[in-house]
Design an enzyme around this catalytic site. Structure first.
Site, PDB file in Angstrom:
ATOM      1  N   ASP A  71       0.838  -1.201   0.000  1.00 61.14           N
ATOM      2  CA  ASP A  71       0.000   0.000   0.000  1.00 61.14           C
ATOM      3  C   ASP A  71       0.873   1.250   0.000  1.00 61.14           C
ATOM      4  OD1 ASP A  71      -2.969   0.914   2.009  1.00 61.14           O
ATOM      5  OD2 ASP A  71      -2.175   1.656   0.082  1.00 61.14           O
ATOM      6  N   GLU A  98      -7.884  -0.373   5.321  1.00 61.53           N
ATOM      7  CA  GLU A  98      -6.423  -0.518   5.174  1.00 61.53           C
ATOM      8  C   GLU A  98      -5.807  -0.969   6.491  1.00 61.53           C
ATOM      9  OE1 GLU A  98      -5.419   3.424   3.891  1.00 61.53           O
ATOM     10  OE2 GLU A  98      -5.473   2.873   1.765  1.00 61.53           O
ATOM     11  N   LYS A 131       6.881  11.783  -0.167  1.00 66.04           N
ATOM     12  CA  LYS A 131       6.072  11.430   1.019  1.00 66.04           C
ATOM     13  C   LYS A 131       6.909  11.427   2.302  1.00 66.04           C
ATOM     14  CE  LYS A 131       2.546  10.598  -1.707  1.00 66.04           C
ATOM     15  NZ  LYS A 131       1.809   9.335  -1.688  1.00 66.04           N
TER      16      LYS A 131
END
Ligand code: DER
Length: 240
Positions: free
Chosen positions: A85, A107, A125
């Protein structure tokens, strides 16, 4: 290399870890979308067999189905071999902010049931502290009296200068602001921290979850087993 190229590189590196017969947690978002395409391609070519996907959102379920990945759920597979993910933020201890796509609850359930949870991100990120990107830290809440729950969250962080909380909305086809509704028929309150989330993250996590109107939040603490970061200077894999 574009940001999407970097996402694709990270996603393909994660798919290299997949073996035939695995039960896979399938994440949500644009980075994982590349992993789904790659899995579908390898399965079609016979390079991967007998894999089954546990999707973390209706959107991922539709994408996985479109590329031919057989699907199941946690009831049938309470232990997941490998989840792949994306994330919205990754700090140096591999703690994550997730859920800007609104899928944080499923999730967290599926990635929490996984032997390995591999996070795939482009270098944009990476943050020094969670909440530091100035972007949302999502909290899934029940719609019942959401304003009351929002007030509880505001009071929790009212010492954090620049903090604010906001119900996530979208504009419908008539341009009317409507509450975003998750796959679980809940709402999302987004928390914004000007200087990042201060204090002990576990304490912050517990204090948010204590409110009865809160279902779950988007801080994934100590859950990632490795993070694959694709940057302009190459790919790094950091193990916890
Ligand atoms: O909403 C989510 O949790 C997504 O996984 C998000 O964290 C990453 O989405 P992206 O791959 O589109 O940036």
């Amino acid at each position: 290399l574009s940001q999407d190229d970097l996402k694709r590189i990270a996603a393909h590196r994660a798919v290299d870890l997949v073996e035939s017969g695995m039960v896979l947690g399938l994440g949500t978002g644009s980075t994982t979308a590349h992993a789904l395409d790659r899995l579908g391609d390898l399965r079609r070519r016979g390079a991967l067999r007998d894999i089954v996907g546990i999707p973390t959102s209706l959107k991922t379920a539709a994408h996985a189905t479109a590329v031919g990945i057989p699907l199941s759920d946690l009831d049938a597979h309470p232990v997941v071999d490998l989840s792949i993910d994306g994330a919205d933020e990754v700090d140096p201890a591999l703690n994550l902010v997730k859920g800007r796509g609104g899928s944080l609850l499923r999730e967290k359930m599926i990635e929490g049931a996984s032997r390995r949870f591999v996070v795939i991100v482009d270098e944009s990120k990476l943050v020094t502290c969670l909440g530091g990107s100035g972007l949302a830290v999502p909290v899934e809440v029940v719609p019942f009296c959401w304003k009351y729950t929002l007030g509880q969250l505001e009071r929790l962080f009212d010492n954090d200068s620049g903090f604010y909380a906001k119900l996530r909305t979208f504009s419908d086809k008539e341009g009317v602001e409507m509450p975003f509704v998750t796959d679980n028929s809940n709402y999302i309150i987004d928390l914004y921290f000007e200087k990042g989330i201060g204090g002990d993250l576990d304490v912050v996590s517990d204090s948010i979850l204590r409110f009865p109107g809160v279902v779950e939040h988007g801080m994934f603490l100590g859950m990632a087993t490795s993070v694959i970061v694709a940057g302009k200077n190459g790919v790094t894999v950091t193990m916890k």
